[in-house]
Write a protein that holds these residues in place. Sequence first.
Motif, PDB file in Angstrom:
ATOM      1  N   SER A   4       0.864  -1.195   0.000  1.00  0.00           N
ATOM      2  CA  SER A   4       0.000   0.000   0.000  1.00  0.00           C
ATOM      3  C   SER A   4       0.890   1.231   0.000  1.00  0.00           C
ATOM      4  O   SER A   4       2.013   1.209   0.517  1.00  0.00           O
ATOM      5  N   VAL A   5       0.357   2.313  -0.566  1.00  0.00           N
ATOM      6  CA  VAL A   5       1.083   3.581  -0.657  1.00  0.00           C
ATOM      7  C   VAL A   5       0.138   4.687  -0.215  1.00  0.00           C
ATOM      8  O   VAL A   5      -0.944   4.849  -0.790  1.00  0.00           O
ATOM      9  N   ALA A   6       0.542   5.446   0.808  1.00  0.00           N
ATOM     10  CA  ALA A   6      -0.321   6.510   1.320  1.00  0.00           C
ATOM     11  C   ALA A   6      -0.315   7.733   0.405  1.00  0.00           C
ATOM     12  O   ALA A   6      -1.314   8.447   0.313  1.00  0.00           O
ATOM     13  N   GLY A   7       0.803   7.986  -0.262  1.00  0.00           N
ATOM     14  CA  GLY A   7       0.902   9.166  -1.115  1.00  0.00           C
ATOM     15  C   GLY A   7       0.655   8.849  -2.573  1.00  0.00           C
ATOM     16  O   GLY A   7      -0.159   7.988  -2.918  1.00  0.00           O
ATOM     17  N   SER A   8       1.383   9.523  -3.434  1.00  0.00           N
ATOM     18  CA  SER A   8       1.235   9.331  -4.872  1.00  0.00           C
ATOM     19  C   SER A   8       2.219   8.259  -5.358  1.00  0.00           C
ATOM     20  O   SER A   8       3.178   7.905  -4.681  1.00  0.00           O
ATOM     21  N   PHE A   9       1.960   7.792  -6.578  1.00  0.00           N
ATOM     22  CA  PHE A   9       2.794   6.744  -7.166  1.00  0.00           C
ATOM     23  C   PHE A   9       3.108   7.149  -8.602  1.00  0.00           C
ATOM     24  O   PHE A   9       2.226   7.179  -9.463  1.00  0.00           O
ATOM     25  N   THR A  10       4.364   7.472  -8.851  1.00  0.00           N
ATOM     26  CA  THR A  10       4.816   7.865 -10.179  1.00  0.00           C
ATOM     27  C   THR A  10       5.840   6.843 -10.646  1.00  0.00           C
ATOM     28  O   THR A  10       6.870   6.653  -9.987  1.00  0.00           O
ATOM     29  N   TYR A  11       5.572   6.184 -11.759  1.00  0.00           N
ATOM     30  CA  TYR A  11       6.489   5.137 -12.180  1.00  0.00           C
ATOM     31  C   TYR A  11       6.591   5.078 -13.701  1.00  0.00           C
ATOM     32  O   TYR A  11       5.688   5.495 -14.426  1.00  0.00           O
ATOM     33  N   THR A  12       7.728   4.532 -14.126  1.00  0.00           N
ATOM     34  CA  THR A  12       8.013   4.328 -15.538  1.00  0.00           C
ATOM     35  C   THR A  12       8.281   2.847 -15.760  1.00  0.00           C
ATOM     36  O   THR A  12       9.129   2.259 -15.077  1.00  0.00           O
ATOM     37  N   SER A  13       7.570   2.253 -16.684  1.00  0.00           N
ATOM     38  CA  SER A  13       7.726   0.830 -16.972  1.00  0.00           C
ATOM     39  C   SER A  13       7.195   0.550 -18.372  1.00  0.00           C
ATOM     40  O   SER A  13       6.440   1.357 -18.928  1.00  0.00           O
ATOM     41  N   GLY A  20      -4.228  -3.092 -11.023  1.00  0.00           N
ATOM     42  CA  GLY A  20      -4.564  -3.107  -9.603  1.00  0.00           C
ATOM     43  C   GLY A  20      -3.790  -2.133  -8.762  1.00  0.00           C
ATOM     44  O   GLY A  20      -3.955  -2.094  -7.542  1.00  0.00           O
ATOM     45  N   LEU A  21      -2.945  -1.317  -9.368  1.00  0.00           N
ATOM     46  CA  LEU A  21      -2.130  -0.382  -8.594  1.00  0.00           C
ATOM     47  C   LEU A  21      -2.972   0.735  -7.997  1.00  0.00           C
ATOM     48  O   LEU A  21      -2.733   1.171  -6.864  1.00  0.00           O
ATOM     49  N   GLU A  22      -3.985   1.205  -8.733  1.00  0.00           N
ATOM     50  CA  GLU A  22      -4.807   2.305  -8.233  1.00  0.00           C
ATOM     51  C   GLU A  22      -5.541   1.929  -6.947  1.00  0.00           C
ATOM     52  O   GLU A  22      -5.849   2.804  -6.121  1.00  0.00           O
ATOM     53  N   ALA A  23      -5.807   0.651  -6.752  1.00  0.00           N
ATOM     54  CA  ALA A  23      -6.575   0.244  -5.577  1.00  0.00           C
ATOM     55  C   ALA A  23      -5.783   0.342  -4.291  1.00  0.00           C
ATOM     56  O   ALA A  23      -6.369   0.428  -3.201  1.00  0.00           O
ATOM     57  N   ILE A  24      -4.463   0.333  -4.334  1.00  0.00           N
ATOM     58  CA  ILE A  24      -3.651   0.351  -3.115  1.00  0.00           C
ATOM     59  C   ILE A  24      -2.931   1.677  -2.913  1.00  0.00           C
ATOM     60  O   ILE A  24      -2.163   1.830  -1.969  1.00  0.00           O
ATOM     61  N   VAL A  25      -3.165   2.648  -3.801  1.00  0.00           N
ATOM     62  CA  VAL A  25      -2.492   3.940  -3.715  1.00  0.00           C
ATOM     63  C   VAL A  25      -3.492   4.982  -3.261  1.00  0.00           C
ATOM     64  O   VAL A  25      -4.582   5.119  -3.845  1.00  0.00           O
ATOM     65  N   GLY A  26      -3.136   5.728  -2.216  1.00  0.00           N
ATOM     66  CA  GLY A  26      -4.037   6.750  -1.698  1.00  0.00           C
ATOM     67  C   GLY A  26      -4.059   8.007  -2.527  1.00  0.00           C
ATOM     68  O   GLY A  26      -5.052   8.725  -2.557  1.00  0.00           O
ATOM     69  N   GLY A  27      -2.947   8.325  -3.212  1.00  0.00           N
ATOM     70  CA  GLY A  27      -2.884   9.533  -4.017  1.00  0.00           C
ATOM     71  C   GLY A  27      -3.024   9.239  -5.489  1.00  0.00           C
ATOM     72  O   GLY A  27      -3.627   8.243  -5.898  1.00  0.00           O
ATOM     73  N   ALA A  28      -2.441  10.116  -6.289  1.00  0.00           N
ATOM     74  CA  ALA A  28      -2.542   9.982  -7.738  1.00  0.00           C
ATOM     75  C   ALA A  28      -1.537   8.957  -8.247  1.00  0.00           C
ATOM     76  O   ALA A  28      -0.465   8.771  -7.674  1.00  0.00           O
ATOM     77  N   VAL A  29      -1.914   8.311  -9.330  1.00  0.00           N
ATOM     78  CA  VAL A  29      -1.045   7.336  -9.987  1.00  0.00           C
ATOM     79  C   VAL A  29      -0.712   7.861 -11.371  1.00  0.00           C
ATOM     80  O   VAL A  29      -1.607   8.190 -12.152  1.00  0.00           O
ATOM     81  N   GLU A  30       0.580   7.950 -11.676  1.00  0.00           N
ATOM     82  CA  GLU A  30       1.029   8.462 -12.968  1.00  0.00           C
ATOM     83  C   GLU A  30       1.998   7.461 -13.582  1.00  0.00           C
ATOM     84  O   GLU A  30       3.013   7.106 -12.962  1.00  0.00           O
ATOM     85  N   HIS A  31       1.686   7.026 -14.779  1.00  0.00           N
ATOM     86  CA  HIS A  31       2.516   6.024 -15.449  1.00  0.00           C
ATOM     87  C   HIS A  31       3.080   6.588 -16.740  1.00  0.00           C
ATOM     88  O   HIS A  31       2.380   7.246 -17.509  1.00  0.00           O
ATOM     89  N   THR A  32       4.377   6.316 -16.943  1.00  0.00           N
ATOM     90  CA  THR A  32       5.045   6.706 -18.177  1.00  0.00           C
ATOM     91  C   THR A  32       5.549   5.442 -18.859  1.00  0.00           C
ATOM     92  O   THR A  32       6.204   4.610 -18.215  1.00  0.00           O
TER      93      THR A  32
END
Length: 389
Positions: A186-195, A201-213
């Motif tokens: 789980s992540v309380a803040g935002s999740f910014t990742y490149t892959s 299913g990542l949005e379900a465990i992240v409390g903040g914004a999710v940004e994918h590159t």
Amino acid sequence: MMMLALLPAVFAQPAVPATPEIPATPEIPATPEIPATPEVPVTPVVPRLPTLGAFDQHVRVEAPLNDLFAMAQDVETLAPIRDNAFVMAEGLFVSQPVGGDLFAMGKHITIDTPISGDVYAMGAVVEVTVHGSIGGDLNVGAGEVRLYGPVSGNVNAGAGQMALGSAVGGDVRLETERLELGERGSVAGSFTYTSPEPTPGLEAIVGGAVEHTVQLPDAVDATESPAAEPSFVWSMAWWAGMTGWGYLTKLLVGSLLLLLGGRAAAGVGRELADRPGASLGLGFVAACVLPVASTLALVTIVPFPLGILGWTAFFVLLYVAQLFAAQAVGDAILKRARPEAVGSPYVSLAVGLVPLVLLVAVPWVGSLAWVLATLAGLGALGLRLRDRA
């Protein structure tokens, strides 16, 4: 008869008036007792733990330490570390708490205990087990990251693959080829990742914004024509320009050195011209001893500034020594061509730099010329200092 009757009255004593009673002095109230000053509790003296600097094949920390500096094949902490730990090892296993930050570099790094501060790790595999935790931030670069213990701060990671199976209290910034999510991730803040692909299913465990590159693989466009090879004229022009620039910079620095050093600086080149063999030998010894002594000063911690000063002086001398060698070469050339011009160190420097710069610019031969010139100039400087001392 009457007179006799008055005699008793004449000789009678007059009545003395009674002395008035003196009032009793009022009692002075007793001075209250001053309460006793409470004793100041003695502050317990916290024992100063030692700092360990270990450089061996196998290191085991079996007693509490204040700081740890270790470089070994494998390191294992079996006792707590009050402050920071700096470790470079092929295998590192941290099994006791660290009160400060952990700086680790190695092949396999395992954190199996709470770390109060931040963690800076780089290795092939970096793992935080279920018994481990990080009170600050996790900054990691590895081939594989396994995060199964909680992180209170942020996570900044670059990894070939990463397993997220614990809680992260801050933000996550990640670049990876593959991301796996565990049941407890789980992540309380935002999740910014490149892959290459988004992780489901990542949005379900992240409390903040999710940004994918999207990470695009390197590809070569077959339609593009290969770059044209530079012409011979252009290559020679480039070589001449860089060589000329090197000559001018060395001439400027050497002239400034002669101007500030006066006769003492000019005498170094003359020393090399008079005793070239001794200069070359002493320069070889100095080039071997100074780096080793500076490195020992760095790893023994106490004379750490001397180690930094030694390495700084070594790199400066590597550049300055070749200028003294150029002056000696110029003296040798002028003795044959114009003996009357030998007295000017500036002219000798300008003349000697020409063959030296040209030789250094030639592949293979240039490296040997640079080494010989540097060692000879370094030795001449050492001889000059020894003679003046």
